[in-house]
Design an enzyme around this catalytic site. Structure first.
Site, PDB file in Angstrom:
ATOM      1  N   GLN A 100       0.829  -1.202   0.000  1.00  0.00           N
ATOM      2  CA  GLN A 100       0.000   0.000   0.000  1.00  0.00           C
ATOM      3  C   GLN A 100       0.865   1.255   0.000  1.00  0.00           C
ATOM      4  OE1 GLN A 100      -2.201  -0.640   3.619  1.00  0.00           O
ATOM      5  NE2 GLN A 100      -0.347  -1.019   4.772  1.00  0.00           N
ATOM      6  N   HIS A 129     -10.344   3.396  18.977  1.00  0.00           N
ATOM      7  CA  HIS A 129      -9.509   2.355  19.576  1.00  0.00           C
ATOM      8  C   HIS A 129      -9.976   1.966  20.975  1.00  0.00           C
ATOM      9  CE1 HIS A 129      -6.778   3.752  16.314  1.00  0.00           C
ATOM     10  NE2 HIS A 129      -6.659   2.446  16.197  1.00  0.00           N
ATOM     11  N   ASP A 153      -0.379   0.237  13.387  1.00  0.00           N
ATOM     12  CA  ASP A 153      -0.028   1.559  13.911  1.00  0.00           C
ATOM     13  C   ASP A 153       0.224   1.545  15.415  1.00  0.00           C
ATOM     14  OD1 ASP A 153      -2.647   1.399  14.951  1.00  0.00           O
ATOM     15  OD2 ASP A 153      -3.465   2.496  13.239  1.00  0.00           O
ATOM     16  N   ASP A 173       0.783  -8.223  11.617  1.00  0.00           N
ATOM     17  CA  ASP A 173       0.484  -7.270  10.546  1.00  0.00           C
ATOM     18  C   ASP A 173       1.313  -7.629   9.323  1.00  0.00           C
ATOM     19  OD1 ASP A 173      -0.910  -4.249  10.470  1.00  0.00           O
ATOM     20  OD2 ASP A 173       0.632  -4.586   8.955  1.00  0.00           O
ATOM     21  N   ASP A 207       1.054 -12.656   6.953  1.00  0.00           N
ATOM     22  CA  ASP A 207      -0.380 -12.682   6.696  1.00  0.00           C
ATOM     23  C   ASP A 207      -1.100 -13.321   7.881  1.00  0.00           C
ATOM     24  OD1 ASP A 207      -2.647 -12.555   4.563  1.00  0.00           O
ATOM     25  OD2 ASP A 207      -2.728 -14.595   5.350  1.00  0.00           O
ATOM     26  N   ALA A 208      -2.240 -12.757   8.258  1.00  0.00           N
ATOM     27  CA  ALA A 208      -2.981 -13.267   9.415  1.00  0.00           C
ATOM     28  C   ALA A 208      -3.379 -14.723   9.228  1.00  0.00           C
ATOM     29  CB  ALA A 208      -4.213 -12.404   9.667  1.00  0.00           C
ATOM     30  N   ASP A 225      -8.617  -6.232  13.645  1.00  0.00           N
ATOM     31  CA  ASP A 225      -8.663  -4.874  13.093  1.00  0.00           C
ATOM     32  C   ASP A 225      -8.265  -4.913  11.622  1.00  0.00           C
ATOM     33  OD1 ASP A 225      -9.144  -2.186  13.179  1.00  0.00           O
ATOM     34  OD2 ASP A 225      -7.217  -1.640  14.055  1.00  0.00           O
TER      35      ASP A 225
END
Length: 366
Positions: A100, A129, A153, A173, A207-208, A225
């Site tokens: 991204q 959050h 983040d 992440d 990757d999750a 999330d």
């Protein structure tokens, strides 16, 4: 985290002031919002494309989903970023990663854009959050092990680490560039309170689904999330099969929470995610909160293998006291009647019938 809004005659909210009280430095109930109507933007797709879409309609019992092009989504975020970049601003971080485009900019606030889409504003990111993290962390008894899927983040991580019972956190992440930004850019580090440097935190850049295919100890709390299901690939993160897989990582009295878009702007997406979780065999509780910088409310679903875990969560008082949540969580679990009516149209998103991204594009078109 991710945030997309419907574009047709969209109402943009700007925070003009907020009031403080002894309990809350930033109380979402006390925001004074300035509301500005934005005129519709003309969709310039040619007529042949429209005909092709009509030919590809996806039918369900109560709903017709018509695929739309993603370029019609989130125009206002892109306009906002262009205006910021054209004016006086500070570019805190800018990188095109393998996944991204990342833009962290500062004007009066700090804003994160991923692929030109607003992820958060430092003015009110705590609302999102705290709503994501505190209801589940307060309800599960003495959570010791926590898994965060997404959240590169570090802002959800910041909230989790406020609980002294927490001994171990795994954060997963996909984008290493995001993690590096959250660890090294002072303005983000200030926001996430150095969360990545806490000894309890273990970061997994992968990757999750890959992480969930590996053996692991069980977790008391799992926080999901993920990005919104804007594409077919992202829709695979919200299948009944994956939710069932995630549930196998919970302790007997554990629970997970999933960010699920807006019950006001994208009710079919929101309730379909909840319906899909229920089809995975879990007990679900749904709630939402207003996030002014998103211009709408935002919704979440709590889920557990053991129904008693979520009993009377609406009557819960949250400790440590968040800055933006009501002292009693009851208002978060109340929905307008017109939003509840959409629940009857909820669909099932599965590996054999990936439909959530089409719902998403249909609701987000202008």
């Amino acid at each position: 985290m991710p945030k997309h809004r419907k574009q047709s005659k969209i109402k943009i909210y700007r925070i003009t002031s907020y009031k403080k009280d002894k309990r809350s430095e930033l109380d979402s109930d006390k925001f004074e919002l300035e509301q500005q109507d934005k005129h519709d933007i003309q969709d310039k797709q040619d007529k042949q494309d429209e005909q092709n879409k009509q030919d590809k309609q996806v039918q369900s019992e109560n709903v017709t989903i018509v695929p739309t092009d993603s370029h019609s989504l989130d125009v206002w975020d892109e306009i906002s970023l262009k205006e910021i970049q054209a004016g006086e601003h500070t570019s805190l971080f800018e990188e095109k990663s393998n996944y991204q485009n990342i833009n962290l900019v500062q004007v009066n606030d700090v804003r994160l854009y991923l692929d030109k889409q607003l992820q958060f504003s430092s003015v009110d990111e705590q609302i999102y959050h705290e709503a994501l993290v505190h209801p589940i962390m307060a309800k599960v008894i003495d959570p010791k092990r926590v898994l965060i899927l997404g959240g590169g983040d570090g802002l959800a991580l910041r909230e989790v680490l406020k609980y002294e019972t927490v001994l171990h956190v795994d954060l997963v992440d996909l984008d290493e560039a995001m993690i590096n930004m959250a660890r090294n850019v002072p303005e983000i580090v200030s926001l996430n309170k150095n969360a990545f440097f806490d000894n309890r935190v273990n970061v997994h850049v992968c990757d999750a689904k890959e992480f969930l295919n590996s053996p692991s100890s069980l977790y008391d709390v799992i926080i999901i999330d993920f990005p919104d299901p804007a594409t077919e690939l992202l829709s695979t993160l919200y299948t009944s099969e994956l939710f069932a897989r995630i549930a196998t990582f919970l302790t007997e009295d554990g629970a997970f929470v999933c960010q699920s878009n807006s019950p006001a702007d994208a009710p079919l997406v929101y309730w379909s995610i909840g319906n899909t979780i229920e089809h995975a065999g879990l007990t679900v509780k749904s709630y939402h909160t207003i996030v002014p910088s998103f211009g709408t409310d935002w919704g979440f679903h709590l889920a557990t293998n053991s129904a008693h875990v979520l009993d009377q969560i609406e009557q819960l008082y949250v400790v440590p006291t968040p800055r933006t949540l009501p002292a009693l969580l009851f208002p978060l679990f109340q929905f307008k009647e017109e939003h509840l009516e959409q629940r009857n149209l909820a669909l099932l998103n599965s590996e054999s019938n990936l439909i959530l991204h089409q719902c998403y594009k249909q609701e987000m078109k202008f």
